[in-house]
Design an enzyme around this catalytic site. Structure first.
Site, short mmCIF file in Angstrom:
data_model
loop_
_atom_site.label_atom_id
_atom_site.label_comp_id
_atom_site.label_asym_id
_atom_site.label_seq_id
_atom_site.Cartn_x
_atom_site.Cartn_y
_atom_site.Cartn_z
N SER A 31 0.83 -1.22 0.00
CA SER A 31 0.00 0.00 0.00
C SER A 31 0.85 1.26 0.00
O SER A 31 0.35 2.37 0.16
CB SER A 31 -0.94 0.00 1.21
OG SER A 31 -0.21 -0.16 2.40
N ASN A 118 -2.56 -2.71 12.94
CA ASN A 118 -4.01 -2.50 12.90
C ASN A 118 -4.41 -1.23 13.65
O ASN A 118 -5.24 -0.45 13.16
CB ASN A 118 -4.75 -3.69 13.51
CG ASN A 118 -4.51 -4.96 12.70
OD1 ASN A 118 -3.84 -4.93 11.68
ND2 ASN A 118 -5.05 -6.07 13.17
N THR A 163 -37.79 27.82 -11.05
CA THR A 163 -38.08 26.51 -10.47
C THR A 163 -38.47 25.65 -11.66
O THR A 163 -39.06 26.17 -12.63
CB THR A 163 -39.24 26.54 -9.45
OG1 THR A 163 -40.43 26.94 -10.12
CG2 THR A 163 -38.97 27.49 -8.29
N HIS A 164 -38.13 24.39 -11.63
CA HIS A 164 -38.34 23.49 -12.80
C HIS A 164 -37.68 24.08 -14.05
O HIS A 164 -38.12 23.80 -15.15
CB HIS A 164 -39.84 23.28 -13.07
CG HIS A 164 -40.63 22.94 -11.86
ND1 HIS A 164 -40.88 21.64 -11.47
CD2 HIS A 164 -41.24 23.72 -10.93
CE1 HIS A 164 -41.61 21.65 -10.36
NE2 HIS A 164 -41.83 22.90 -10.01
N SER A 285 -13.51 24.62 -29.82
CA SER A 285 -13.82 23.36 -30.48
C SER A 285 -12.80 23.16 -31.59
O SER A 285 -12.36 24.12 -32.22
CB SER A 285 -15.23 23.43 -31.06
OG SER A 285 -15.35 22.53 -32.14
N LYS A 291 -17.09 28.26 -31.31
CA LYS A 291 -17.47 27.67 -30.03
C LYS A 291 -16.63 28.19 -28.86
O LYS A 291 -15.46 28.49 -29.00
CB LYS A 291 -17.33 26.13 -30.06
CG LYS A 291 -18.39 25.44 -30.85
CD LYS A 291 -19.80 25.55 -30.26
CE LYS A 291 -20.01 24.71 -29.02
NZ LYS A 291 -19.95 23.27 -29.34
N ASN A 293 -16.51 26.70 -25.15
CA ASN A 293 -17.11 25.64 -24.33
C ASN A 293 -16.77 25.79 -22.85
O ASN A 293 -15.62 26.06 -22.51
CB ASN A 293 -16.62 24.27 -24.83
CG ASN A 293 -17.12 23.96 -26.22
OD1 ASN A 293 -18.18 24.44 -26.62
ND2 ASN A 293 -16.36 23.18 -26.97
N GLU A 298 -18.02 21.63 -16.90
CA GLU A 298 -18.47 20.27 -17.22
C GLU A 298 -17.59 19.26 -16.48
O GLU A 298 -18.06 18.23 -16.00
CB GLU A 298 -18.41 20.03 -18.72
CG GLU A 298 -19.47 20.83 -19.47
CD GLU A 298 -19.18 20.95 -20.97
OE1 GLU A 298 -18.56 20.04 -21.54
OE2 GLU A 298 -19.57 21.97 -21.55
N GLN A 330 -7.52 -1.88 3.68
CA GLN A 330 -6.38 -1.15 3.12
C GLN A 330 -6.82 -0.21 1.98
O GLN A 330 -6.19 0.80 1.72
CB GLN A 330 -5.34 -2.16 2.61
CG GLN A 330 -4.16 -1.55 1.91
CD GLN A 330 -2.97 -2.48 1.91
OE1 GLN A 330 -2.33 -2.67 2.94
NE2 GLN A 330 -2.67 -3.09 0.78
N LYS A 333 -7.81 4.02 1.89
CA LYS A 333 -6.98 5.17 1.53
C LYS A 333 -7.22 5.60 0.09
O LYS A 333 -7.32 6.78 -0.20
CB LYS A 333 -5.50 4.81 1.72
CG LYS A 333 -5.14 4.69 3.19
CD LYS A 333 -3.78 4.08 3.40
CE LYS A 333 -3.82 2.58 3.53
NZ LYS A 333 -4.63 2.07 4.63
#
Ligand code: ARG
Length: 469
Positions: A31, A118, A163-164, A285, A291, A293, A298, A330, A333
């Site tokens: 590990s 442990n 809303t919506h 793009s 474009k 973006n 995103e 283990q 992590k």
């Protein structure tokens, strides 16, 4: 320097040539790539443990000091990147202990008295958690600062509240900005609650049964900054709930960033055009030259999927494990660090986007339409003594009437309005002013300027509080 041992620390019984660990298992078992991240916490825990051994007279004070000094040498090797690994090193604990023994010989072999990896690993993880929480809060704090700044600089800018995703009522841009900010404040609070809840020391739990050698756990807890000790050693070594809690906190914060990102992506479209995302946070793009973006946002939205997958990952890892420590744990992590790292990235990007975005106040205000004041028209009638249900009904009629005529609400004559409800009067024109309407929402938490200033104050006070932590 003492001679290097080719064996694993547990190798007493497995040492001969035939008994060598299978190569693939050795790789899977190792590990180190993950837990080397908390080498410093492992060293802190070990120095404290050596002192506890001295207090219990299991080693001398001089031996404890020698162990401490040698472990500081090991710490420096990690810091300078000069630490060397052997193929037999399984994890950060074995590296530190091996180096200690190489440096000071037999005295180093006393460090692990009564301790097991442990209780050691869960202690280290809890010590790391403090750093994880501190740095996550710092990242959240930076986003809150940027958002508070945008909100206070743009008081008075109006936009449609949705809303919506349908135009609902006019609100201030600042009100919207702070709606996301309060979710991030709650994320900080949640992390601080976790810090308290997780702050019990597992060390002294041994492999599972506790410590039979008189190690003073309460003293160790104080020494390492814990509020107390875990109440049951079998529980302590198998408990990773605090890791689940941490990843949950990260997941929720990432969802908040994702929702904010989604709003910003929509607001940055040509159709909305409320904001412009800075060049540094946009991409072009390869095909369409026009474009622009919002990849940054995103990616933030996408990252939340990966952070939340760490949450199911840790929970599925714990699900089938029998009592106490099992090697499955283990993987805790991997999930914790992944969630932490990705959230850090998302926070940094969101902070940058918010700081550098430009508002287009004109488009925001142009998106307002008189129908968004329908509710306020109903409240107008309520103020004239009409019961709300009835007022709502009357305004419904006005809306339908206007729609039939292809007109806006404010284009209906008073005479026609009075045919629908006699309580309409000349002062109805006041309701048509968006800014004046917004100022009526002066309840705590509302969208009036005064109410938003109070919200800003709350957040500024909280930022101050975070500073003093
Ligand atoms: N590398 C291990 C982990 O991260 C440390 C604990 C090992 N304990 C054991 N009994 N093998 O969980």
């Amino acid at each position: 320097m003492a001679q290097q041992s080719p064996q694993q620390l547990w190798g007493g019984r497995f040492g001969d040539a035939e008994g060598r660990t299978n190569e693939c298992l050795a790789k899977l078992n190792c590990s180190l790539p993950l837990d080397s991240r908390f080498y410093a916490e492992d060293i802190d825990g070990s120095i404290a443990y050596a002192e506890a051994l001295a207090r219990a007279e299991l080693i001398t004070v001089k031996e404890a000091t020698d162990i401490g000094v040698a472990l500081e040498v090991v710490r420096r090797e990690w810091q300078d990147g000069t630490i060397k690994f052997l193929p037999t090193d399984e994890d950060v604990h074995t590296v530190n202990e091996r180096r200690l023994i190489e440096l000071i010989g037999d005295v180093g072999k006393r460090l692990h008295t009564g301790r097991s990896r442990n209780d050691q690993v869960v202690t280290d993880m809890k010590l790391w958690l403090r750093r994880g929480i501190r740095e996550t809060i710092a990242g959240l704090r930076a986003v809150i600062v940027a958002a508070v700044e945008q909100a206070s600089n743009n008081l008075g800018a109006l936009m449609p509240g949705y809303t919506h995703l349908q135009r609902a009522q006019p609100v201030q841009f600042s009100h919207w900005m702070l709606s996301h900010t309060f979710a991030l404040q709650a994320d900080c609070q949640r992390l601080l609650e976790l810090k308290e809840r997780a702050n019990l020391l597992p060390l002294g739990s041994g492999a599972l049964a506790g410590n039979p050698l008189g190690v003073d756990r309460q003293w160790l807890a104080k020494r390492l900054g814990f509020a107390g000790v875990t109440p049951n050693s079998m529980y302590a070594v198998g408990d990773r709930d605090f890791v689940v809690d941490f990843i949950y906190c990260c997941s929720l914060a990432s969802l908040h960033l994702s929702r904010l990102a989604e709003d910003l992506i929509i607001y940055a479209t040509k159709e909305f055009d409320f904001i412009k995302i800075a060049d540094a946070f946009s991409t072009g793009s390869s095909l369409m030259p026009q474009k622009r973006n919002p990849d940054s946002l995103e990616l933030v939205r996408g990252i939340s999927g990966s952070i939340c997958s760490s949450l199911s990952g840790i929970m599925m890892t714990i699900k089938g494990t029998p009592s106490t420590y099992n090697k499955d744990l283990q993987f805790d992590k991997q999930f914790a660090f992944d969630a932490f790292d990705r959230l850090q990235d998302a926070l940094t990007v969101v902070e940058g986007v918010i700081k550098t975005m430009e508002l287009n106040r004109e488009s925001m205000e142009m998106a307002l339409s008189p129908d968004m004041l329908a509710t306020d028209w109903a409240y107008y009638l309520v103020r004239k003594g009409v019961p709300f249900r009835q007022a709502h009904h009357y305004i419904g009629e006005v809306v339908a009437y206007a729609e039939n005529l292809g007109r806006e609400l404010n284009e209906i004559s008073l005479e026609d309005l009075q045919k629908i409800c006699k309580h309409f009067d000349v002062d109805i024109v006041e309701v048509v002013d968006y800014a004046a309407n917004v100022e009526k929402y002066d309840v705590p938490g509302g969208t009036a300027t005064q109410a938003i200033k109070e919200q800003l104050k709350t957040l500024q006070a909280y930022l101050q509080e975070l500073n003093n932590l």
